[in-house]
Design a protein around this motif. Structure first.
Motif, PDB file in Angstrom:
ATOM      1  N   GLN A 273       1.105   6.770   7.491  1.00 26.06           N
ATOM      2  CA  GLN A 273       1.874   5.344   7.652  1.00 26.06           C
ATOM      3  C   GLN A 273       1.421   4.476   9.294  1.00 26.06           C
ATOM      4  OE1 GLN A 273       5.571   5.482   6.270  1.00 26.06           O
ATOM      5  NE2 GLN A 273       5.302   5.516   4.253  1.00 26.06           N
TER       6      GLN A 273
ATOM      7  N   GLU B 195      13.514   9.046  -9.760  1.00 27.12           N
ATOM      8  CA  GLU B 195      12.323   8.805 -10.134  1.00 27.12           C
ATOM      9  C   GLU B 195      11.925   7.557  -8.194  1.00 27.12           C
ATOM     10  OE1 GLU B 195      11.215   3.831 -11.577  1.00 27.12           O
ATOM     11  OE2 GLU B 195      12.722   5.185 -12.547  1.00 27.12           O
ATOM     12  N   ARG B 196      13.503   7.098  -7.530  1.00 25.04           N
ATOM     13  CA  ARG B 196      13.531   6.628  -6.852  1.00 25.04           C
ATOM     14  C   ARG B 196      12.881   7.409  -5.233  1.00 25.04           C
ATOM     15  NH1 ARG B 196      18.602   4.169  -7.407  1.00 25.04           N
ATOM     16  NH2 ARG B 196      19.418   6.367  -6.365  1.00 25.04           N
TER      17      ARG B 196
ATOM     18  N   ALA C  38       1.232  -1.153  -0.049  1.00 21.83           N
ATOM     19  CA  ALA C  38       0.057  -0.149  -0.738  1.00 21.83           C
ATOM     20  C   ALA C  38       0.772   0.949   0.194  1.00 21.83           C
ATOM     21  CB  ALA C  38      -0.373  -0.289   1.461  1.00 21.83           C
TER      22      ALA C  38
ATOM     23  N   GLY D  53      11.281   3.317  -2.791  1.00 16.79           N
ATOM     24  CA  GLY D  53      12.161   2.975  -3.466  1.00 16.79           C
ATOM     25  C   GLY D  53      13.629   2.427  -3.130  1.00 16.79           C
TER      26      GLY D  53
ATOM     27  N   VAL E  17       4.866   2.458  -1.271  1.00 13.03           N
ATOM     28  CA  VAL E  17       6.021   2.455  -2.010  1.00 13.03           C
ATOM     29  C   VAL E  17       7.592   2.553  -1.846  1.00 13.03           C
ATOM     30  CG1 VAL E  17       6.920   1.083  -4.313  1.00 13.03           C
ATOM     31  CG2 VAL E  17       4.373   0.724  -3.699  1.00 13.03           C
TER      32      VAL E  17
ATOM     33  N   THR F  86       8.965   7.454  -5.459  1.00 11.29           N
ATOM     34  CA  THR F  86       8.569   6.603  -4.708  1.00 11.29           C
ATOM     35  C   THR F  86       8.154   6.407  -3.355  1.00 11.29           C
ATOM     36  OG1 THR F  86      10.349   5.247  -5.586  1.00 11.29           O
ATOM     37  CG2 THR F  86       8.141   5.519  -7.027  1.00 11.29           C
ATOM     38  N   LYS F  87       9.277   7.121  -2.832  1.00 14.75           N
ATOM     39  CA  LYS F  87      10.094   7.274  -1.736  1.00 14.75           C
ATOM     40  C   LYS F  87       8.961   7.782  -0.375  1.00 14.75           C
ATOM     41  CE  LYS F  87      13.281   7.989   1.594  1.00 14.75           C
ATOM     42  NZ  LYS F  87      13.587   6.642   2.470  1.00 14.75           N
ATOM     43  N   GLY F  88       7.893   7.035  -0.256  1.00 11.58           N
ATOM     44  CA  GLY F  88       6.608   7.144   1.632  1.00 11.58           C
ATOM     45  C   GLY F  88       5.568   7.477   0.282  1.00 11.58           C
ATOM     46  N   LYS F  89       5.820   6.981  -0.677  1.00  9.98           N
ATOM     47  CA  LYS F  89       4.709   6.892  -2.021  1.00  9.98           C
ATOM     48  C   LYS F  89       3.162   7.076  -0.640  1.00  9.98           C
ATOM     49  CE  LYS F  89       2.563   6.077  -6.488  1.00  9.98           C
ATOM     50  NZ  LYS F  89       2.857   5.274  -7.100  1.00  9.98           N
ATOM     51  N   ARG F  90       2.261   7.501  -0.806  1.00 11.47           N
ATOM     52  CA  ARG F  90       0.924   7.310  -0.169  1.00 11.47           C
ATOM     53  C   ARG F  90       0.483   6.096  -0.498  1.00 11.47           C
ATOM     54  NH1 ARG F  90      -1.331  12.972   1.300  1.00 11.47           N
ATOM     55  NH2 ARG F  90       0.853  13.452   3.087  1.00 11.47           N
ATOM     56  N   PRO F  91      -0.919   6.327  -0.529  1.00 13.47           N
ATOM     57  CA  PRO F  91      -2.056   5.142  -0.692  1.00 13.47           C
ATOM     58  C   PRO F  91      -2.261   5.304  -1.586  1.00 13.47           C
ATOM     59  CG  PRO F  91      -2.255   4.961   1.389  1.00 13.47           C
ATOM     60  CD  PRO F  91      -1.312   5.882   1.074  1.00 13.47           C
ATOM     61  N   ARG F  92      -2.392   4.288  -3.294  1.00 14.36           N
ATOM     62  CA  ARG F  92      -2.972   4.842  -4.474  1.00 14.36           C
ATOM     63  C   ARG F  92      -4.463   5.563  -3.907  1.00 14.36           C
ATOM     64  NH1 ARG F  92       0.150   0.146  -4.812  1.00 14.36           N
ATOM     65  NH2 ARG F  92      -1.325  -1.058  -4.279  1.00 14.36           N
TER      66      ARG F  92
ATOM     67  N   THR G 285       3.852  11.729   6.392  1.00 16.18           N
ATOM     68  CA  THR G 285       3.369  10.006   5.676  1.00 16.18           C
ATOM     69  C   THR G 285       3.727   9.775   6.849  1.00 16.18           C
ATOM     70  OG1 THR G 285       4.785  11.613   3.939  1.00 16.18           O
ATOM     71  CG2 THR G 285       4.496   9.035   3.755  1.00 16.18           C
TER      72      THR G 285
ATOM     73  N   MET H 151      -8.394   5.948   2.850  1.00 16.37           N
ATOM     74  CA  MET H 151      -7.746   5.259   4.201  1.00 16.37           C
ATOM     75  C   MET H 151      -8.121   4.306   4.571  1.00 16.37           C
ATOM     76  SD  MET H 151      -4.666   6.392   5.797  1.00 16.37           S
ATOM     77  CE  MET H 151      -4.296   6.068   7.820  1.00 16.37           C
TER      78      MET H 151
END
Lengths: 161, 95
Positions: free
Chosen positions: A125, B50-51, A35, A39, A37, B54-60, A121, B65
């Motif tokens: 989480q 890109e890294r 849920a 890097g 992701v 995506t780091k700490g990416k929130r739920p889609r 964030t 929630m």
């Protein structure tokens, strides 16, 4: 949720004893089934031994960071205050045992970042992990760790929601 | 030794990049300093971006929630096995 990151972690864990401990965003990704992701992979352990093994696996070293293709690993110094669990990862393409920060310590870690760093964030989480795992985790240990890190107020507030 | 006019003519005939040099000159200058090709460096920056993205990416499904927590809880009940109060196994292909 099969990921190259976890394949690397399994391979690394097979080669090392004691196994490195997965912490941070990688652990959140594993516990939330992707849920969230991340890097990179954050590991706790002996940086020299982990580094040497990663280099054998084709990673390029840059201080405490290791890179191979799209996999980025950071190794940090051991934290003796936290608990970790050996967890078997089973899947069609992956099969192996890894060591991961305990769900209780991960929740406290996210609560700390939420409270002290004001990281939105991490707040999200923490709330997510509490929502999924509060019923199953060791409530006594979670409470003790949260009190020690002075985030028990937040834990109580979120758990009561 | 080539005359300046000759070089200028050659440069004009090449395709000029966004930093107003042709790609050959740009790569030569870059390698003098960094020992990597310019394209290698751009790829490195793109991978880094890109890294970080995506780091700490929130739920889609941001804003949903509670629904996502319920889904993950159902996934955990189905695919995470416990023993003596500790997590022991995760079926990483589990739905």
């Amino acid at each position: 949720m099969v990921s190259e990151k976890f394949a690397v972690l399994i391979e690394l864990s097979k080669r090392l004893a004691p196994k490195p401990i997965l912490v941070g965003g990688g652990a959140v990704e594993l516990y939330t089934a992707g849920a969230f992701v991340t890097g990179d992979i954050d590991l706790i352990g002996d940086i020299q031994r982990i580094g040497d093994t990663l280099e054998e696996m084709g990673f390029v070293r840059d201080g405490k960071h290791f890179v191979k293709g799209k996999v980025f690993i950071e190794v940090v110094a051991p934290d003796t205050s936290m608990r970790s669990d050996e967890i078997a990862l089973k899947g069609k393409e992956l099969d192996g045992i890894v060591r991961v920060v305990s769900i209780e310590d991960l929740i406290v870690d996210r609560l700390c970042a939420c409270k002290w760093w004001r990281s939105a964030t991490d707040c999200e989480q923490a709330r997510y992990l509490i929502g999924v795992y509060l019923d199953r985790c060791d409530r006594k240990y979670l409470g003790e760790r949260a009190r020690k890190e002075e985030v028990h107020d937040m834990l109580t507030e979120i758990a009561d929601e | 030794m080539p005359r300046i006019g000759t070089i200028s003519k050659a440069r004009k005939s090449d395709r000029i990049t966004t930093i107003q040099l042709n790609s050959t000159t740009r790569d030569r200058l870059y390698q003098l300093k960094f020992r990597k090709t310019y394209d290698d460096y751009i790829n490195y920056l793109m991978d880094l971006a890109e890294r970080l993205e995506t780091k700490g990416k929130r739920p889609r499904s941001e804003g949903k929630m509670e629904a996502m927590v319920s889904m993950t809880k159902a996934w955990a009940e189905q695919n995470v096995r416990w023993a003596d109060g500790r997590m022991k196994e995760i079926d990483i292909d589990g739905e």
